[in-house]
Write an enzyme that holds these catalytic residues in place. Structure first.
Site, short mmCIF file in Angstrom:
data_model
loop_
_atom_site.label_atom_id
_atom_site.label_comp_id
_atom_site.label_asym_id
_atom_site.label_seq_id
_atom_site.Cartn_x
_atom_site.Cartn_y
_atom_site.Cartn_z
N GLN A 102 -7.25 13.39 -40.13
CA GLN A 102 -7.63 12.19 -40.88
C GLN A 102 -7.60 10.98 -39.94
OE1 GLN A 102 -5.57 11.89 -44.95
NE2 GLN A 102 -4.37 13.46 -43.90
N ASN A 103 -7.05 11.16 -38.77
CA ASN A 103 -6.81 10.04 -37.86
C ASN A 103 -8.11 9.53 -37.24
OD1 ASN A 103 -4.18 10.39 -38.50
ND2 ASN A 103 -3.59 11.38 -36.58
N ASP A 105 -7.92 7.38 -34.55
CA ASP A 105 -7.52 6.77 -33.27
C ASP A 105 -8.04 7.51 -32.04
OD1 ASP A 105 -4.21 8.02 -34.08
OD2 ASP A 105 -5.79 9.03 -32.95
N HIS A 120 -12.26 11.09 -41.26
CA HIS A 120 -12.36 9.68 -41.63
C HIS A 120 -13.00 8.81 -40.55
CE1 HIS A 120 -8.80 10.33 -44.64
NE2 HIS A 120 -9.94 10.80 -45.09
N CYS A 150 -32.05 -2.62 -33.88
CA CYS A 150 -32.82 -3.18 -35.00
C CYS A 150 -32.33 -4.56 -35.44
CB CYS A 150 -32.78 -2.22 -36.20
SG CYS A 150 -31.20 -2.21 -37.07
N GLY A 187 2.34 15.04 -40.25
CA GLY A 187 2.29 13.57 -40.27
C GLY A 187 1.35 12.96 -41.27
N THR A 188 1.29 13.55 -42.47
CA THR A 188 0.49 12.92 -43.51
C THR A 188 1.28 12.80 -44.81
OG1 THR A 188 -1.60 12.99 -44.78
CG2 THR A 188 -0.58 15.12 -44.22
N SER A 189 1.07 11.68 -45.51
CA SER A 189 1.79 11.46 -46.78
C SER A 189 1.16 12.29 -47.89
CB SER A 189 1.75 9.98 -47.15
OG SER A 189 0.39 9.54 -47.27
N ASN A 213 7.18 16.61 -40.93
CA ASN A 213 7.19 15.23 -41.44
C ASN A 213 8.64 14.85 -41.72
OD1 ASN A 213 6.96 12.84 -43.00
ND2 ASN A 213 4.94 13.48 -43.75
C1 BV8 Z 1 -14.00 9.99 -51.21
C2 BV8 Z 1 -10.01 5.02 -42.67
C3 BV8 Z 1 -15.78 10.51 -52.68
C4 BV8 Z 1 -10.19 3.58 -42.51
C5 BV8 Z 1 -8.93 5.73 -44.70
C6 BV8 Z 1 -9.95 12.46 -55.76
C7 BV8 Z 1 -11.06 13.01 -55.11
C8 BV8 Z 1 -11.84 12.21 -54.29
C9 BV8 Z 1 -11.52 10.87 -54.09
C10 BV8 Z 1 -10.42 10.34 -54.73
C11 BV8 Z 1 -9.64 11.13 -55.54
N1 BV8 Z 1 -8.64 10.35 -56.03
C12 BV8 Z 1 -8.76 9.09 -55.52
C13 BV8 Z 1 -9.83 9.05 -54.73
C14 BV8 Z 1 -10.29 7.86 -54.02
C15 BV8 Z 1 -9.66 7.70 -52.62
C16 BV8 Z 1 -8.19 8.06 -52.58
O1 BV8 Z 1 -7.82 9.15 -52.16
N2 BV8 Z 1 -7.32 7.14 -52.99
C17 BV8 Z 1 -5.90 7.43 -52.95
C18 BV8 Z 1 -5.18 6.40 -52.10
C19 BV8 Z 1 -5.38 7.48 -54.37
N3 BV8 Z 1 -10.37 8.51 -51.66
C20 BV8 Z 1 -11.52 8.02 -51.12
O2 BV8 Z 1 -12.02 6.97 -51.46
C21 BV8 Z 1 -12.19 8.87 -50.05
N4 BV8 Z 1 -13.58 9.01 -50.38
O3 BV8 Z 1 -13.26 10.77 -51.71
O4 BV8 Z 1 -15.38 10.00 -51.43
C22 BV8 Z 1 -15.87 9.32 -53.57
C23 BV8 Z 1 -16.99 8.52 -53.46
C24 BV8 Z 1 -17.09 7.43 -54.32
C25 BV8 Z 1 -16.07 7.12 -55.24
C26 BV8 Z 1 -14.92 7.92 -55.31
C27 BV8 Z 1 -14.81 9.03 -54.46
C28 BV8 Z 1 -12.11 8.18 -48.69
C29 BV8 Z 1 -10.72 8.25 -48.14
C30 BV8 Z 1 -10.69 7.73 -46.69
C31 BV8 Z 1 -10.22 6.33 -46.68
N5 BV8 Z 1 -10.06 5.87 -45.29
N6 BV8 Z 1 -8.85 5.21 -43.48
C32 BV8 Z 1 -9.19 2.99 -41.59
O5 BV8 Z 1 -8.33 3.68 -41.03
O6 BV8 Z 1 -9.29 1.78 -41.43
S1 BV8 Z 1 -7.52 6.19 -45.47
C33 BV8 Z 1 -6.16 6.23 -44.45
O7 BV8 Z 1 -5.26 7.09 -45.12
C34 BV8 Z 1 -6.33 6.85 -43.07
O8 BV8 Z 1 -7.56 7.45 -42.80
C35 BV8 Z 1 -5.24 7.91 -43.08
O9 BV8 Z 1 -5.49 8.94 -42.22
C36 BV8 Z 1 -5.29 8.31 -44.49
C37 BV8 Z 1 -4.14 9.15 -44.98
O10 BV8 Z 1 -2.95 8.52 -44.61
P1 BV8 Z 1 -1.92 9.36 -43.71
O11 BV8 Z 1 -2.62 9.82 -42.51
O12 BV8 Z 1 -1.28 10.40 -44.54
O13 BV8 Z 1 -0.90 8.24 -43.27
P2 BV8 Z 1 0.31 7.63 -44.12
O14 BV8 Z 1 0.72 6.37 -43.46
O15 BV8 Z 1 -0.02 7.61 -45.57
O16 BV8 Z 1 1.48 8.71 -43.94
C38 BV8 Z 1 2.04 8.91 -42.65
C39 BV8 Z 1 3.04 10.07 -42.78
O17 BV8 Z 1 3.54 10.36 -41.48
C40 BV8 Z 1 4.24 9.75 -43.65
O18 BV8 Z 1 4.44 10.81 -44.57
C41 BV8 Z 1 5.42 9.69 -42.66
O19 BV8 Z 1 6.61 10.18 -43.22
C42 BV8 Z 1 4.92 10.59 -41.56
N7 BV8 Z 1 5.48 10.30 -40.23
C43 BV8 Z 1 5.91 9.12 -39.73
N8 BV8 Z 1 6.33 9.29 -38.45
C44 BV8 Z 1 6.14 10.61 -38.15
C45 BV8 Z 1 5.60 11.25 -39.28
N9 BV8 Z 1 5.31 12.56 -39.31
C46 BV8 Z 1 5.57 13.28 -38.18
N10 BV8 Z 1 6.09 12.73 -37.06
C47 BV8 Z 1 6.39 11.41 -37.00
N11 BV8 Z 1 6.91 10.87 -35.89
#
Ligand code: BV8
Length: 251
Positions: A102-103, A105, A120, A150, A187-189, A213
């Site tokens: 999902q990253n 970077d 993503h 363009c 590393g994903t929530s 995680n």
């Molecule tokens: C879509 C890019 C169809 C931009 C991002 C059901 C089905 C489909 C869609 C939905 C659905 N329910 C809701 C939705 C809508 C929405 C969604 O999911 N909302 C959620 C929040 C409720 N999804 C969408 O809109 C997606 N599109 O499905 O298209 C559609 C079309 C039209 C209308 C509706 C649906 C698009 C989703 C992509 C969004 N873009 N980012 C940018 O980066 O600027 S999201 C963002 O979150 C990043 O991409 C990231 O990768 C992603 C997930 O986050 P994580 O990677 O998990 O990161 P997070 O911080 O949350 O967690 C980090 C974890 O690491 C923690 O658990 C922590 O404990 C752990 N950690 C920390 N340190 C360490 C570690 N682990 C290991 N080692 C360590 N050292």
């Protein structure tokens, strides 16, 4: 992380014909890239609706570009860590090892993974809002960059909320989730859909599930093995155990 659990993970890896690693922002935390939902995460300080939706960009493209320029500039100062290198070794050395991320970077690619399935998009890509042109790299594109082909406005090459994921990448990701024998969720929530469903699909299809995680997530409730530790040292430890058991793994 105990010797027994590390050895068990290594044995599962060595025995599996098809393995998928599915990574999120926590994979890059130890490289200094901020996560999204941790205590110091991006969404704690920035409102998603102001920066990471098509509506935000339409409303104020320069505000959105300022945020992405800041994130792009930060990427120039970070490096992949030893955990990224382990995954790159496994992808290159094991035909049945696949990476979904999902990253945005690009650190997996910089670590040597040629074929990451990127759900993503990428921060180091800007794409035209009107034609297929794309601009790769982390150079500063300015406050309101335009397409040289363009003249239309460029946008960050990432997938925003409410936008569909790249169809080919999404299809391939779910194919692998259905067919793998082992999925490592790192590393994903587990909150952003549809990426968060990959673990459920893999589990329901009979795969073993390893989660790495330090925190607890919805995936922790059905993982077969949960390493509540940082991914860098955990991946290095598993790789060292793999080398002891199956030198061919990852080599
Ligand atoms: C879509 C890019 C169809 C931009 C991002 C059901 C089905 C489909 C869609 C939905 C659905 N329910 C809701 C939705 C809508 C929405 C969604 O999911 N909302 C959620 C929040 C409720 N999804 C969408 O809109 C997606 N599109 O499905 O298209 C559609 C079309 C039209 C209308 C509706 C649906 C698009 C989703 C992509 C969004 N873009 N980012 C940018 O980066 O600027 S999201 C963002 O979150 C990043 O991409 C990231 O990768 C992603 C997930 O986050 P994580 O990677 O998990 O990161 P997070 O911080 O949350 O967690 C980090 C974890 O690491 C923690 O658990 C922590 O404990 C752990 N950690 C920390 N340190 C360490 C570690 N682990 C290991 N080692 C360590 N050292």
């Amino acid at each position: 992380m105990t010797t027994e659990t590390i050895e068990r993970a290594a044995a599962w890896l060595a025995a599996a014909r098809c393995v998928v690693a599915s990574t999120g922002a926590g994979m890059s935390a130890e490289s200094g890239v901020p996560t999204f939902r941790d205590e110091a995460g991006l969404w704690k300080n920035f409102n998603v609706d102001d920066y990471a939706t098509p509506q935000a960009f339409a409303r104020d493209p320069q505000k959105v570009w300022a945020w992405y320029r800041w994130r792009r500039s930060n990427l120039a100062n970070v490096q992949p860590h030893a955990g990224h290198a382990v995954i790159a070794d496994w992808v290159r050395g094991h035909a049945g090892f696949h990476l979904i991320t999902q990253n945005v970077d690009g650190l997996h690619e910089r670590a040597g993974v040629p074929s990451a399935i990127e759900l993503h998009g990428r921060l180091d890509v800007a794409r035209c809002t009107a034609c297929p042109a794309r601009v790769k790299g982390l150079s500063d594109l300015g406050e309101d960059p335009r397409c040289t082909q363009c003249g239309a406005r460029l946008r960050p090459g990432v997938v925003w909320f409410g936008e569909s994921l790249p169809a080919d990448a999404l299809q391939r990701a779910f194919e692998l989730a259905r067919s793998c024998e082992l999925m490592m969720v790192i590393g994903t929530s587990g909150t952003v859909q549809p990426a968060a469903s990959l673990a459920t699909v893999a589990k329901n299809a009979g795969a073993r599930l390893i989660e790495i995680n330090p925190g607890h997530t919805p995936i922790s409730n059905f993982a077969d093995l949960h390493f509540q530790s940082g991914c860098r040292d955990t991946l290095v430890a598993i790789d060292e155990a793999c080398r002891r058991h199956a030198p061919a793994m990852g080599r």
